[in-house]
Write a protein that holds these residues in place. Structure first.
Motif, PDB file in Angstrom:
ATOM      1  N   THR A 135      -7.249  -7.658   7.609  1.00  0.00           N
ATOM      2  CA  THR A 135      -7.657  -7.626   8.987  1.00  0.00           C
ATOM      3  C   THR A 135      -6.551  -8.376   9.789  1.00  0.00           C
ATOM      4  O   THR A 135      -5.655  -9.122   9.458  1.00  0.00           O
ATOM      5  CB  THR A 135      -9.149  -8.468   9.298  1.00  0.00           C
ATOM      6  OG1 THR A 135      -8.866  -9.828   8.761  1.00  0.00           O
ATOM      7  CG2 THR A 135     -10.281  -7.645   8.416  1.00  0.00           C
ATOM      8  N   THR A 192      -7.161  -4.151   1.702  1.00  0.00           N
ATOM      9  CA  THR A 192      -7.114  -4.188   3.213  1.00  0.00           C
ATOM     10  C   THR A 192      -7.327  -5.719   3.638  1.00  0.00           C
ATOM     11  O   THR A 192      -7.163  -6.480   3.002  1.00  0.00           O
ATOM     12  CB  THR A 192      -8.691  -3.571   3.353  1.00  0.00           C
ATOM     13  OG1 THR A 192      -9.612  -4.829   2.620  1.00  0.00           O
ATOM     14  CG2 THR A 192      -9.039  -2.176   2.907  1.00  0.00           C
ATOM     15  N   GLN A 219       0.862  -1.214  -0.051  1.00  0.00           N
ATOM     16  CA  GLN A 219      -0.001  -0.052   0.051  1.00  0.00           C
ATOM     17  C   GLN A 219       0.759   1.270  -0.110  1.00  0.00           C
ATOM     18  O   GLN A 219       0.549   2.346  -0.697  1.00  0.00           O
ATOM     19  CB  GLN A 219      -0.748   0.098   1.166  1.00  0.00           C
ATOM     20  CG  GLN A 219      -2.125  -1.003   1.287  1.00  0.00           C
ATOM     21  CD  GLN A 219      -2.909  -1.093   2.406  1.00  0.00           C
ATOM     22  OE1 GLN A 219      -2.259  -1.172   3.599  1.00  0.00           O
ATOM     23  NE2 GLN A 219      -4.212  -0.948   2.271  1.00  0.00           N
TER      24      GLN A 219
END
Length: 129
Positions: A129, A127, A53
């Motif tokens: 988690t 994304t 990212q």
């Protein structure tokens, strides 16, 4: 979980990117060669999710204009301005003026936040988690 398996190996560059880098190498300039080497390194090195990212943002997604695309635009402006590129000073005045103006235009458009939006969205899409 072992990540260093054949299934998790970073694949070689695809033909389109490899061909583009080979074409750019024909410029035969040390600065361009360093950029090409950097692109190869980024594309062929294993990165974490977070660092992926960060790299995408640094390449083109930094909405605050902190990205390489903006830096390249500013470099274009510098290379096209006789005040910062003495080799252009031998050109006719109108050519110098046009080159400077177009370099400023390139820098402006390459810094446009809309241009960086898709890379920024790419960062957001990665994304975990």
């Amino acid at each position: 979980m072992t990540t260093h398996t054949a299934e998790n190996a970073v694949p070689p560059l695809d033909g389109e990117l490899e061909g583009l880098l080979e074409d750019l190498a024909a410029v035969q300039d040390p600065g361009i060669d360093q950029i090409i080497a950097g692109i190869r390194y980024l594309a062929l090195t294993r990165h974490s999710i977070d660092h992926s990212q960060t790299l995408i943002a640094a390449i083109a997604g930094g909405g605050d204009r902190t990205n390489l695309v903006t830096a390249l635009g500013k470099t274009i402006a510098r290379l096209s301005d006789p005040a910062t590129n003495p080799s252009l000073r031998t050109l006719p005045e109108d050519v110098q003026k046009n080159a400077r103006r177009e370099g400023v235009n390139a820098a402006y458009w390459l810094a446009d936040p809309d241009l960086h939006q898709t890379a920024s969205e790419t960062c957001a899409a990665i994304t975990h988690t």
